[in-house]
Design an enzyme around this catalytic site. Structure first.
Site, PDB file in Angstrom:
ATOM      1  N   LYS A  20      -4.218  -6.616 -11.542  1.00  0.00           N
ATOM      2  CA  LYS A  20      -4.257  -7.233 -10.209  1.00  0.00           C
ATOM      3  C   LYS A  20      -4.611  -8.723 -10.325  1.00  0.00           C
ATOM      4  O   LYS A  20      -3.949  -9.586  -9.752  1.00  0.00           O
ATOM      5  CB  LYS A  20      -5.296  -6.509  -9.358  1.00  0.00           C
ATOM      6  CG  LYS A  20      -5.431  -7.026  -7.942  1.00  0.00           C
ATOM      7  CD  LYS A  20      -6.589  -6.291  -7.248  1.00  0.00           C
ATOM      8  CE  LYS A  20      -6.789  -6.774  -5.829  1.00  0.00           C
ATOM      9  NZ  LYS A  20      -5.694  -6.367  -4.932  1.00  0.00           N
ATOM     10  N   GLU A 494     -14.544  -1.575  16.155  1.00  0.00           N
ATOM     11  CA  GLU A 494     -14.689  -1.106  14.758  1.00  0.00           C
ATOM     12  C   GLU A 494     -15.170  -2.183  13.792  1.00  0.00           C
ATOM     13  O   GLU A 494     -14.866  -2.128  12.594  1.00  0.00           O
ATOM     14  CB  GLU A 494     -13.373  -0.480  14.255  1.00  0.00           C
ATOM     15  CG  GLU A 494     -12.888   0.689  15.103  1.00  0.00           C
ATOM     16  CD  GLU A 494     -11.604   1.359  14.580  1.00  0.00           C
ATOM     17  OE1 GLU A 494     -11.292   1.230  13.390  1.00  0.00           O
ATOM     18  OE2 GLU A 494     -10.934   2.024  15.376  1.00  0.00           O
ATOM     19  N   ARG A 525      -1.909  -3.565  -5.019  1.00  0.00           N
ATOM     20  CA  ARG A 525      -2.859  -2.971  -4.079  1.00  0.00           C
ATOM     21  C   ARG A 525      -3.353  -1.633  -4.612  1.00  0.00           C
ATOM     22  O   ARG A 525      -2.559  -0.724  -4.849  1.00  0.00           O
ATOM     23  CB  ARG A 525      -2.232  -2.787  -2.715  1.00  0.00           C
ATOM     24  CG  ARG A 525      -3.137  -3.297  -1.609  1.00  0.00           C
ATOM     25  CD  ARG A 525      -2.591  -2.961  -0.264  1.00  0.00           C
ATOM     26  NE  ARG A 525      -3.254  -1.789   0.266  1.00  0.00           N
ATOM     27  CZ  ARG A 525      -4.431  -1.813   0.869  1.00  0.00           C
ATOM     28  NH1 ARG A 525      -5.050  -2.940   1.049  1.00  0.00           N
ATOM     29  NH2 ARG A 525      -4.977  -0.707   1.315  1.00  0.00           N
ATOM     30  N   ASP A 609      -8.168   9.815  15.160  1.00  0.00           N
ATOM     31  CA  ASP A 609      -6.969   9.295  14.491  1.00  0.00           C
ATOM     32  C   ASP A 609      -6.473  10.240  13.409  1.00  0.00           C
ATOM     33  O   ASP A 609      -7.262  10.693  12.580  1.00  0.00           O
ATOM     34  CB  ASP A 609      -7.285   7.950  13.822  1.00  0.00           C
ATOM     35  CG  ASP A 609      -7.595   6.856  14.834  1.00  0.00           C
ATOM     36  OD1 ASP A 609      -6.976   6.861  15.915  1.00  0.00           O
ATOM     37  OD2 ASP A 609      -8.450   5.993  14.539  1.00  0.00           O
ATOM     38  N   GLU A 615       1.888  12.884   6.100  1.00  0.00           N
ATOM     39  CA  GLU A 615       2.021  12.775   4.649  1.00  0.00           C
ATOM     40  C   GLU A 615       1.422  13.963   3.912  1.00  0.00           C
ATOM     41  O   GLU A 615       1.636  14.107   2.715  1.00  0.00           O
ATOM     42  CB  GLU A 615       1.460  11.448   4.149  1.00  0.00           C
ATOM     43  CG  GLU A 615      -0.034  11.312   4.324  1.00  0.00           C
ATOM     44  CD  GLU A 615      -0.515   9.924   3.894  1.00  0.00           C
ATOM     45  OE1 GLU A 615      -0.052   8.938   4.492  1.00  0.00           O
ATOM     46  OE2 GLU A 615      -1.322   9.841   2.978  1.00  0.00           O
ATOM     47  N   HIS A 704       2.544  -5.195  12.861  1.00  0.00           N
ATOM     48  CA  HIS A 704       2.776  -5.528  11.451  1.00  0.00           C
ATOM     49  C   HIS A 704       3.317  -6.937  11.291  1.00  0.00           C
ATOM     50  O   HIS A 704       3.311  -7.486  10.199  1.00  0.00           O
ATOM     51  CB  HIS A 704       3.745  -4.525  10.832  1.00  0.00           C
ATOM     52  CG  HIS A 704       3.245  -3.119  10.907  1.00  0.00           C
ATOM     53  ND1 HIS A 704       2.262  -2.651  10.076  1.00  0.00           N
ATOM     54  CD2 HIS A 704       3.554  -2.101  11.742  1.00  0.00           C
ATOM     55  CE1 HIS A 704       2.001  -1.384  10.374  1.00  0.00           C
ATOM     56  NE2 HIS A 704       2.765  -1.032  11.388  1.00  0.00           N
ATOM     57  N   CYS A 736      -0.564   0.082  16.448  1.00  0.00           N
ATOM     58  CA  CYS A 736      -1.673   0.520  15.581  1.00  0.00           C
ATOM     59  C   CYS A 736      -2.863  -0.395  15.832  1.00  0.00           C
ATOM     60  O   CYS A 736      -2.835  -1.232  16.731  1.00  0.00           O
ATOM     61  CB  CYS A 736      -1.226   0.473  14.110  1.00  0.00           C
ATOM     62  SG  CYS A 736      -2.410   1.230  12.960  1.00  0.00           S
TER      63      CYS A 736
HETATM   64  N1  GLN Z   1      -8.486   3.376  14.893  1.00  0.00           N
HETATM   65  C1  GLN Z   1      -7.916   2.834  13.718  1.00  0.00           C
HETATM   66  C2  GLN Z   1      -7.715   1.334  13.887  1.00  0.00           C
HETATM   67  O1  GLN Z   1      -7.427   0.895  14.926  1.00  0.00           O
HETATM   68  C3  GLN Z   1      -6.598   3.471  13.378  1.00  0.00           C
HETATM   69  C4  GLN Z   1      -6.038   2.977  12.071  1.00  0.00           C
HETATM   70  C5  GLN Z   1      -4.774   3.666  11.618  1.00  0.00           C
HETATM   71  O2  GLN Z   1      -4.058   4.257  12.375  1.00  0.00           O
HETATM   72  N2  GLN Z   1      -4.449   3.574  10.369  1.00  0.00           N
HETATM   73  O3  GLN Z   1      -7.822   0.571  12.949  1.00  0.00           O
HETATM   74 ZN    ZN Z   2      -2.250   3.392  13.193  1.00  0.00          ZN
END
Ligand code: GLN
Ligand code: ZN
Length: 765
Positions: A20, A494, A525, A609, A615, A704, A736
């Site tokens: 890395k 968060e 990563r 979540d 997956e 993103h 997200c």
């Molecule tokens: N609650 C998380 C956030 O907002 C959800 C993250 C995710 O879906 N990977 O970061």
């Molecule tokens: Zn998400």
């Protein structure tokens, strides 16, 4: 004749993540290509030396990669998408990295990276090969030969590894509609033939050819492709002994196909399909060498070596040591590098673990026990057996109260009291939200400042009290700002979380965290998955204080925010001494306590979540119903302890719901938020086709990308959603969490999102 020991691949990243560092120095212009290549050579040499010193007979080469072994294969066969401007010849380092990472913001243009996706059911991501209708292949990198010769120069006779042609094509996608990648096989085989011929000329004898696709559900056309491919390869280089290598599952109904191929050896994953060896021995040609994948390459657990010997010795008696190879189940790429670097783990736990370096040693102990007799390695075998016995009974793992609770869980506990329609009425009365309610997914920007404070607190240079005060101040600012722009359902942001799994894992019993247990996720990563070693329980509330504090600042509903049981399981190394479903159930029960405590603290909406729900799907379709059944049940077990007027949300940020939509229905969350902005709502189709009855927040803001979504485009997306969903069913939210974005991006984007909701409300009315 003595038995051969082997590995199928060793971690590339280096014990201290050296790869890395050298990659990032090169990318940022701090070091030259020569330095990068020197460092890479040193990493390969060290991995060979380590395996050689341990006593491995078949040491792999070409298992190293600067970025990804599938990208290496595309480079080897000259499958370079047109836009990277390659016109034959050797592929330059910069073209290679352009495909891997794109060139945005760097000299030479604005090329996107190739698409990336998960390697089978692992958390390793490969660069998806891309094929065009007029696709041609040509030998464009001799990496397998170069690295074989490099090892030879150092005195190691290695077994080169290449990804097999059929798996390679199956993993690819076609840029032209209607093009079946498998139809490209005839053009691809001459390149593979050339590679094998050159390896033979360089002095290779065994070549490991990885065809993990053989553990998937295959149609007859694909099986035929295997026959065509291996007939051609066997002819191309008669001096080469091909070890057809399968892993991540059993061959199952592909067994006859595999056994019919003209190869010298066959590798089996006997950790995933322990019973398959019997069928194979019954049917295999007498001279086929069988490679026994007995040491689990997918986890961190030490093996019980005497118990393994009990299994292997009868096989040696039946088939002869010269027809068997001892191996890990798959490449050790998926395991952390070296347990010896860990300090601070519980000593008992440490004695139950084995990382890649230890797994190599386990293989050589097994080899010596078979070749020289168990007595030659008596001490090592004793130690292994002692650790296994201790693990079976240790109170650090086995908590009778967790077990009792798991057994006592009733089906009613996994069901809300009232059906959705009745809950919905109660929730709407209590929450009194407008139609098209607006919310976010949980996290707000994890700024440099937030991360610095966390690091300072971890180092001890910032006291717990001032760290907490700082987090409170960030949280309060976020709450006030959300009120100001007019969001309906707020989040606390968060800020206190390092990672959505680690944050909770650190507070649960049964979880442990390593200091150096990194595994490659993609390119440079790496992730450090937690280790679930024991029965999981929640000694104390985990998030209640933060949620309650945030709720105290506002009259609007504050969403509680938890990571779901399936995701907690999926993104960890999971104990192998009980079914995964049981471990998941224990996590669900621990989370259930948290959900109930959040409700008691006055939280009216709780989001759990599950981004990793999909997956977890097994590789074979036949195993899907069982997985989906327990996964959805665990989610319900976690969330169903609440009153009917408490609203449960879940969130899943990915794109393919068709396979799992019925299971998502059975999760019975009151609201689900999903990722749909990037696909312009196309992904909603699974929900509408299924007549998904509960409420949905189809993402309208693609988090993103750094770009600012306009009010108009988000209004349009909502109007599009409203064509197929009922207006009363739709929530308004981003795709997200926003932790990777900056406040400068997030502020105007969310203000626009709130405005879009207002417009759609007005339009519908
Ligand atoms: N609650 C998380 C956030 O907002 C959800 C993250 C995710 O879906 N990977 O970061
Ligand atoms: Zn998400």
């Amino acid at each position: 004749m003595s038995i051969i020991t082997s590995t199928l691949g060793f971690p590339r990243i280096g014990p201290r993540r050296e790869l890395k560092a050298t990659l990032e120095n090169y990318w940022s212009g701090k070091s030259t290509a020569a330095t990068l290549l020197d460092d890479a050579r040193a990493l390969r040499a060290a991995a060979w030396a380590r395996q050689h010193a341990a006593g491995i007979t078949h040491i792999p080469s070409n298992d190293f990669s600067l970025y990804d072994h599938i990208l290496d294969t595309s480079t080897m066969v000259g499958a370079i998408p047109g836009l990277y401007g390659w016109s034959g010849g050797a592929v330059s380092l910069d073209s290679y990295f352009a495909m891997a990472r794109g060139t945005r913001g760097r000299i030479g243009g604005d090329l996107p990276a190739m698409e990336m996706t998960k390697w089978f059911d692992t958390n390793y991501h490969f660069m998806v090969p891309e094929f065009a209708r007029d696709q041609t292949f040509s030998l464009s990198s001799t990496k397998p030969v170069d690295e074989f010769l490099e090892a030879k120069g150092l005195g190691y006779h290695t077994r080169p590894v290449v990804v097999g042609p059929v798996t390679y094509l199956l993993l690819g996608k076609s840029r032209d509609a209607g093009l079946d990648p498998l139809s490209l096989l005839p053009g691809l085989l001459p390149v593979y033939a050339e590679v094998l011929r050159r390896l033979a000329a360089a002095g290779a004898d065994w070549v490991q050819i990885d065809e993990p696709a053989l553990v998937l559900d295959l149609d007859e056309e694909t099986r035929q492709a295997f026959r065509t491919a291996y007939a051609a390869l066997a002819q191309a280089a008669p001096g080469i002994k091909l070890l057809l290598t399968t892993y991540f599952g059993g061959l199952g109904d592909n067994l006859d196909t595999a056994l019919g191929l003209p190869v010298a050896g066959l590798h089996l994953d006997l950790t995933r399909a322990p019973g398959e060896i019997e069928r194979v021995i019954a049917k295999a040609p007498a001279d086929l060498v069988l490679s026994l994948g007995l040491i689990d390459g997918r986890n961190v657990w030490r093996a019980d070596l005497p118990a393994l010997l009990d299994r292997i010795e009868p096989l040696v008696a039946r088939r002869g040591a010269d027809r068997l190879i001892l191996a890990p189940s798959c490449s050790l790429l998926h395991a952390p590098v070296d347990l010896r670097q860990e300090s601070g783990l519980d000593p008992d736990l440490q004695s139950w673990l084995a990382f890649a370096a230890q797994k190599v040693e386990e293989l050589t102990i097994l080899g010596r026990a078979l070749n020289e007799g168990r007595g030659a390695v008596a001490a090592a075998l004793d130690e292994s057996a002692r650790a296994a016995a201790a693990r079976k009974t240790s109170p650090k793992i086995h908590d009778p109260s967790v077990r009792a609770r798991m057994i006592a869980a009733t089906p009613e506990m996994s069901r809300r009291q009232a059906p959705f329609a009745a809950r919905r009425t109660l929730q709407h009365q209590r929450l009194a939200l407008p139609s098209f309610p607006t919310t976010t997914i949980g996290s707000f920007p994890q700024t440099q400042e937030v991360r610095k404070a966390r690091a300072a607190n971890a180092k001890g240079s910032m006291s717990d009290a001032s760290y907490a005060a700082y987090l409170r101040q960030e949280t309060a600012a976020a709450v006030h700002w959300q009120e100001e722009i007019g969001l309906d359902v707020l989040v606390h942001g968060e800020f206190e979380r390092n990672d959505m799994v680690q944050y909770f894992g650190e507070q649960l019993s049964g979880y442990a965290f390593t200091k150096h247990g990194w595994v490659q996720s993609y390119g440079s990563r790496y992730v450090r998955p937690p280790v679930i070693y024991g029965d999981v329980s929640r000694p104390h509330p985990m998030s209640v204080e933060w949620s309650a504090y945030a709720q105290s600042l506002t009259a609007r509903p504050m969403k509680g925010m938890l990571t779901g049981p399936v995701t907690m399981l999926q993104w960890s190394f999971v104990r192998n001494d009980q079914p995964r479903a049981d471990t998941c159930r224990q996590i669900a029960l621990a989370l259930r306590d948290e959900v109930v405590d959040l409700e008691k603290a006055g939280i009216r909406i709780i989001q759990v979540d599950e981004p990793a729900f999909r997956e977890g799907l097994p590789l074979r379709k036949a195993a899907w119903p069982a997985y989906l059944g327990w996964a959805a049940e665990c989610f319900r077990l976690a969330v169903s302890g609440v009153r009917d007027d408490t609203q449960i949300h879940t969130h899943m940020c990915y794109s393919e719901f068709n396979d799992i939509i019925a299971a998502i229905g059975t999760m019975d969350a009151d609201v689900i938020s999903i990722e749909t902005a990037r696909s312009k709502m196309e992904l909603l189709q699974a929900f509408t086709a299924y007549h998904y009855p509960n409420e949905i927040g189809p993402g309208v803001y693609d988090i993103h990308a750094p770009r600012l979504p306009s009010v108009e485009e988000m209004t349009d997306l909502l109007a599009k959603a409203e064509l197929t969903l009922a207006a009363g069913q739709i929530w308004v939210n981003p795709d997200c969490g926003l932790k990777t974005r900056t406040w400068e991006e997030v502020r105007p984007a969310l203000a626009n999102m709130v405005e879009a909701a207002k417009r759609i409300r007005a339009a519908i009315r």
